[in-house]
Design a protein around this motif. Structure first.
Motif, PDB file in Angstrom:
ATOM      1  N   VAL A  67      48.176 -73.273 -23.141  1.00 58.14           N
ATOM      2  CA  VAL A  67      46.921 -72.780 -22.579  1.00 58.14           C
ATOM      3  C   VAL A  67      47.142 -72.418 -21.119  1.00 58.14           C
ATOM      4  O   VAL A  67      47.685 -73.211 -20.335  1.00 58.14           O
ATOM      5  CB  VAL A  67      45.808 -73.835 -22.701  1.00 58.14           C
ATOM      6  CG1 VAL A  67      44.551 -73.369 -21.974  1.00 58.14           C
ATOM      7  CG2 VAL A  67      45.516 -74.125 -24.165  1.00 58.14           C
ATOM      8  N   PHE A  68      46.750 -71.171 -20.757  1.00 62.36           N
ATOM      9  CA  PHE A  68      46.821 -70.717 -19.375  1.00 62.36           C
ATOM     10  C   PHE A  68      45.431 -70.417 -18.867  1.00 62.36           C
ATOM     11  O   PHE A  68      44.550 -70.021 -19.639  1.00 62.36           O
ATOM     12  CB  PHE A  68      47.671 -69.439 -19.262  1.00 62.36           C
ATOM     13  CG  PHE A  68      49.150 -69.671 -19.393  1.00 62.36           C
ATOM     14  CD1 PHE A  68      49.902 -70.001 -18.286  1.00 62.36           C
ATOM     15  CD2 PHE A  68      49.778 -69.535 -20.621  1.00 62.36           C
ATOM     16  CE1 PHE A  68      51.257 -70.214 -18.393  1.00 62.36           C
ATOM     17  CE2 PHE A  68      51.133 -69.743 -20.729  1.00 62.36           C
ATOM     18  CZ  PHE A  68      51.879 -70.084 -19.614  1.00 62.36           C
ATOM     19  N   GLY A  69      45.243 -70.552 -17.559  1.00 60.51           N
ATOM     20  CA  GLY A  69      43.964 -70.153 -16.995  1.00 60.51           C
ATOM     21  C   GLY A  69      43.898 -70.428 -15.507  1.00 60.51           C
ATOM     22  O   GLY A  69      44.651 -71.243 -14.967  1.00 60.51           O
ATOM     23  N   CYS A  70      42.985 -69.719 -14.865  1.00 54.97           N
ATOM     24  CA  CYS A  70      42.739 -69.981 -13.439  1.00 54.97           C
ATOM     25  C   CYS A  70      41.800 -71.174 -13.316  1.00 54.97           C
ATOM     26  O   CYS A  70      40.697 -71.091 -12.752  1.00 54.97           O
ATOM     27  CB  CYS A  70      42.119 -68.746 -12.781  1.00 54.97           C
ATOM     28  SG  CYS A  70      43.251 -67.370 -12.647  1.00 54.97           S
ATOM     29  N   PHE A  71      42.247 -72.286 -13.890  1.00 52.28           N
ATOM     30  CA  PHE A  71      41.436 -73.490 -13.863  1.00 52.28           C
ATOM     31  C   PHE A  71      41.450 -74.124 -12.467  1.00 52.28           C
ATOM     32  O   PHE A  71      42.403 -73.972 -11.699  1.00 52.28           O
ATOM     33  CB  PHE A  71      41.981 -74.518 -14.873  1.00 52.28           C
ATOM     34  CG  PHE A  71      41.941 -74.070 -16.301  1.00 52.28           C
ATOM     35  CD1 PHE A  71      40.735 -73.959 -16.966  1.00 52.28           C
ATOM     36  CD2 PHE A  71      43.111 -73.761 -16.985  1.00 52.28           C
ATOM     37  CE1 PHE A  71      40.699 -73.558 -18.289  1.00 52.28           C
ATOM     38  CE2 PHE A  71      43.080 -73.357 -18.298  1.00 52.28           C
ATOM     39  CZ  PHE A  71      41.878 -73.253 -18.950  1.00 52.28           C
ATOM     40  N   LEU A  72      40.366 -74.837 -12.190  1.00 54.68           N
ATOM     41  CA  LEU A  72      40.363 -75.742 -11.041  1.00 54.68           C
ATOM     42  C   LEU A  72      40.871 -77.102 -11.503  1.00 54.68           C
ATOM     43  O   LEU A  72      40.648 -77.487 -12.649  1.00 54.68           O
ATOM     44  CB  LEU A  72      38.956 -75.867 -10.451  1.00 54.68           C
ATOM     45  CG  LEU A  72      38.410 -74.609  -9.764  1.00 54.68           C
ATOM     46  CD1 LEU A  72      36.972 -74.822  -9.332  1.00 54.68           C
ATOM     47  CD2 LEU A  72      39.269 -74.246  -8.560  1.00 54.68           C
ATOM     48  N   VAL A  73      41.548 -77.797 -10.626  1.00 55.55           N
ATOM     49  CA  VAL A  73      42.215 -79.033 -11.026  1.00 55.55           C
ATOM     50  C   VAL A  73      41.459 -80.235 -10.459  1.00 55.55           C
ATOM     51  O   VAL A  73      41.117 -80.280  -9.272  1.00 55.55           O
ATOM     52  CB  VAL A  73      43.672 -79.053 -10.532  1.00 55.55           C
ATOM     53  CG1 VAL A  73      44.367 -80.344 -10.970  1.00 55.55           C
ATOM     54  CG2 VAL A  73      44.427 -77.847 -11.075  1.00 55.55           C
TER      55      VAL A  73
END
Length: 916
Positions: free
Chosen positions: A826-832
């Protein structure tokens, strides 16, 4: 009638009452009373007349009044210049001493019957014949006479002529005490006088001579009775001015004797025994109103006896690492009982910077600019060591306004600011001109702790090559490292930093070498010349402002991007204590522990920047820059790269060098596990290499390299920012092929001389509607988000289908903690969310979620991540549909034919795994 007429002219003393005259026939009375004053005249000395006078009151005994007459007689003899006065005084003293023994015995026994004890002479003392009235002094044996004086017959008879207290009061005011004219020891202060006797009020026994001899007469004779001493006031505490004068004169006279070498043998020992009594009496005045008089009198006087000399209290301390005459002394153990007195009058518990500085000033004045002797140099070295120890908690020149003096190379004391220590002996001789170097006995470490500038520092400062920079405290860095997870994320953090900086390549080198430690910017940097992890960000140079910004608290903004994933430069402290960076023509040192860059007496975080442009620092300090791989034949250009060096910390290598390498291998293994997929969602980085530089090898040996072709790089980010910001197609009304992109990305891997190609099927979805609105919301603008997420399937390696696993990683764009239960990454411009790891959601179980306190910031992060998972869902569905299309009709897919074949094989493996 005849008797009355006789009384009127007796002895020519018509003014005296008969009761004041004494019978001349009593021999002992003639020895004690003035003949012309206290006896009848010669014409009345026949026995018959004397008998008549006795009947009229003529005394044959001595009471208290008689003893007072004895004292007055002595005073009269002295006034008339009688040479026997001194002898008469000693005789009376002997008599009173014997009387006092009797009186004290009866007083102690409580023997009182209303009568008063007196001193009487027995009838046996009467001597017949006229010759008994003349005592030829020339025939006396002066050595034995006083001891032979008969007092046994004067005890036990009672009279009531005078109260005892009145007697002692009058006795103290009459000059009768025999006094010594010369001191028993040369050097003892002495009250000079021509008098042979003096009143008891200004006399003291010789046992008190060390306390009062300068201001009071010393008794010439023995006074054994404490009762007598008490009655005469000799046990009273001497006045404070008497004691202070005695101490001052003792010091003054001793100083003169020592100056002329006249101190007699045995005087020091006598003084050593006698002076404690003086200190003891002075100590009794502590807390009284007159104690300030003593302080004032002793101000500036060297009055403390240390066994062989008097010293000033300012040069004395109870505890001192330094002792050197005549500058600094330690209180002898013999004076420990006077600790309170000494402290009250200026003696210190220990010396401080002021004391040491003043001592050095005194020494400089004494030597008058000449070089110090060997002993003096040794003393100065001890003083400077003590000064450095005093400065552990405070910087030297803040703790004291008195400048410290340091011996130069020739042994001449100079101000510390005018001295440098030579920590750069390799420098050319012309660079040493005009400098005063510290004496060889002053080590570089000691000079540094004293705040003396080093030659290297001086050359840098003079040329304005260095600047101080901010540096975060290590305790705060450590808190962040705990929050962000363990050191396994180190290389991913460096990869994120390189990508945000727009670097094209990241080179990681495990440098196992020990580098030379001579030509360093600071001598204390030598311990950081050992094994290190080095990161080279190729193709990017950072400005001073950008480097400094990475020392602030997160989030960090860098060239239009935000570091949302890791710790950036701060992650380096997982393995190092001192961080070195070269970028943009500057050399940076960050010291959060305060180990090398902080002031000698502090451990505060510190950082410095050294300019390399237009200077020859890299040549002059070649050992410093050799580990940074400057001026070496490397595959990258140092002028447009950023080099980060992390010397392995003692903590990292606490179990030895091999243990430290094992820890680094653990970090690199974690990176290699994700290296292939880690490049799929980056923006700038095309290649990451991992090398080892062993001892003795001229170049590093590349162990691993992973890269994507530049032709494939654009496919990693198919949605430019301008495009997604204008994208407004709502999923409620339809779909668009432009919202989801599927493509194949080849990742090349070199390892151990072998090349393999990993083939990834990547599906990315551009969010619309709520996802896009959230990305543009002002609450999220600081994170610089792109509403893109998707999945990637590792379909083949070198054309062979890969194994399929039902769990895989979540990348943002680098791996997070934990995994997801689907067979694709899974890829994404997630916030961590950082909570001792890196997660999409802060709490990983329901129980923790229930007890957790609401966190608005965390709520925004998790809301974004939930919304972005819709893009993941759409991408995954799109990938499955595309795989099904390939299975039915490979030619109908936009995926190239060789990749389509690999996808079909991967699909088969997936279904076989599902059936199992």
């Amino acid at each position: 009638m005849w008797q009355l007429m006789l009384v009127q002219w007796v002895g020519g003393h018509g003014t005296h009452a008969m009761r004041r005259l004494y019978d001349p026939r009593v021999l002992e009375l003639q020895k004690m009373l003035h003949r012309e004053v206290f006896f009848p005249s010669d014409r009345f000395s026949d026995p018959e007349t004397l008998e008549i006078l006795v009947s009229l009151g003529l005394r044959k005994t001595l009471g208290f009044s008689g003893l007072l007459d004895c004292a007055r007689s002595i005073s009269l003899w002295h006034d008339s210049g009688d040479s026997e006065t001194h002898y008469y005084g000693k005789q009376l003293l002997f008599c009173l001493d014997s009387l006092a023994l009797k009186l004290s015995t009866e007083e102690g026994a409580g023997n009182g019957d209303g009568s008063e004890d007196t001193l009487l002479l027995d009838e046996n003392s009467v001597v017949s014949g006229s010759n008994s009235m003349d005592v030829d002094s020339s025939t006396r044996d002066k050595n034995n006479y006083i001891e032979d004086f008969d007092t046994s017959s004067v005890v036990g008879v009672r009279i009531d002529d005078k109260p005892e207290e009145e007697f002692w009061s009058e006795m103290k005011s009459i000059a009768w005490c025999p006094v010594s004219s010369e001191p028993p020891l040369k050097g003892l202060p002495w009250l000079k006088s021509v008098n042979q006797v003096a009143p008891p009020t200004i006399v003291r026994p010789k046992t008190q001579m060390w306390m009062v001899s300068c201001s009071m007469h010393m008794l010439d004779g023995e006074c054994c009775s404490s009762y007598l001493q008490h009655k005469l006031g000799w046990v009273d505490r001497p006045a404070i001015d008497v004691l202070s004068t005695q101490l001052i004169e003792l010091s003054k006279v001793y100083d003169q004797l020592k100056l002329h070498s006249f101190v007699e043998p045995g005087f020091d020992a006598a003084l050593q025994k006698g002076i404690p009594s003086l200190y003891s009496k002075l100590q009794e005045y502590i807390g009284t109103e007159v104690f300030m008089v003593l302080k004032s009198a002793l101000n500036g006087v060297s009055w403390v006896w240390i066994g062989d000399d008097f010293v000033s209290p300012s040069a004395l301390a109870f505890d001192s690492p330094v002792k050197f005459s005549p500058y600094l002394y330690v209180v002898p153990s013999e004076l420990s009982e006077f600790r309170v007195l000494l402290l009250e009058l200026g003696v210190r518990l220990s010396f401080d910077i002021w004391d040491y500085s003043n001592v050095l000033q005194r020494l400089q004045n004494d030597v008058k600019g000449f070089p110090l002797s060997t002993d003096q140099l040794s003393f100065v070295h001890c003083v400077l060591e003590a000064v450095a120890d005093c400065c552990l908690d405070n910087p030297l020149f803040e703790a004291s306004e008195t400048p410290v003096l340091i011996p130069d190379s020739s042994g001449v004391l100079m101000l510390a600011r005018d001295v440098v220590y030579n920590d750069a002996p390799w420098m050319e001789s012309h660079t040493l001109a005009g400098k005063h170097f510290a004496h060889p006995s002053i080590s570089n470490d000691l000079a540094n702790r004293l705040g003396v500038r080093s030659l290297r520092c001086l050359s840098l400062v003079d040329e304005e090559m260095t600047k101080d920079l901010p540096c975060m405290d290590y305790s705060r860095i450590n808190d962040l490292m705990v929050l962000y997870g363990n050191s396994d994320f180190l290389l991913f953090d460096l990869l994120e930093l390189a990508d945000c900086c727009k670097a094209t390549k990241l080179h990681l080198i495990i440098d196992k070498r020990e580098h030379p430690c001579q030509s360093l910017l600071q001598h204390n940097l030598g311990e950081f010349q050992g094994p290190a992890l080095v990161a080279i960000l190729e193709g990017v140079s950072l400005s001073r402002e950008e480097v400094c910004s990475l020392q602030l608290l997160p989030p960090w903004k860098l060239r239009g991007d935000t570091l949302n994933y890791g710790l950036g430069l701060l992650s380096c402290y997982f393995v190092c204590d001192l961080l070195s960076v070269i970028s943009g023509g500057n050399f940076y040192l960050f010291d959060p522990h305060g180990l090398v860059l902080a002031l000698p007496s502090a451990s505060a975080p510190a950082a410095k920047m050294f300019s390399l442009i237009g200077t020859n620092l890299t040549q002059r300090f070649s050992d410093q820059f050799s580990p940074m791989m400057i001026g070496q034949n490397m595959s990258w250009s140092s002028s447009d790269s950023t080099i980060i060096r992390m010397p392995l910390s003692p903590e990292c290598m606490k179990d030895g060098f091999e243990s430290g390498l094992k820890r680094i291998k653990q970090i690199t293994d974690r990176f290699l596990e994700h290296a292939s997929r880690a490049l799929l969602f980056l923006k700038s980085i095309l290649q990451v290499s991992l090398s080892t530089w062993d001892k003795g090898n001229p170049q590093p040996c590349q162990d691993y390299s992973v890269f994507v072709e530049s032709s494939s790089a654009n496919m990693r980010n198919p949605f430019p920012e301008k495009k997604w910001r204008k994208f407004q197609i709502s999923r409620l009304f339809g779909s668009s092929s432009a919202a989801i992109k599927l493509h194949i990305i080849d990742v090349n891997i070199f390892q151990g001389g072998t090349k393999v190609v990993d083939q990834w099927l990547v599906a990315l979805s551009l969010g619309s509607g709520q996802t896009r609105n959230m990305a543009l919301d002002r609450r999220y603008l600081a994170h610089n988000l792109t509403p893109v997420a998707g999945v990637a399937a590792h379909i083949s390696r070198d054309g062979h289908p890969t194994d399929v696993y039902l769990t895989s990683s979540i990348m943002s764009p680098l791996p997070l903690s934990g995994a997801v239960d689907i067979p694709v990454t899974v890829f994404g411009c997630f916030l961590v969310c950082h909570n001792r790891g890196r997660f999409l959601f802060k709490h990983q179980d329901r129980q923790a979620l229930v007890v957790a306190q609401p966190d608005p910031g965390n709520h925004l992060i998790e809301a974004w991540n939930r919304e972005l998972m819709a893009c993941v869902r759409d991408s995954y569905i799109e990938m499955i549909l595309e795989i099904q299309k390939i299975r039915r009709d490979p030619l109908s897919s936009a995926i190239e034919s060789n990749a389509a074949y690999a996808i079909s094989l991967w699909r088969s493996n997936l279904f076989l795994l599902a059936e199992d």
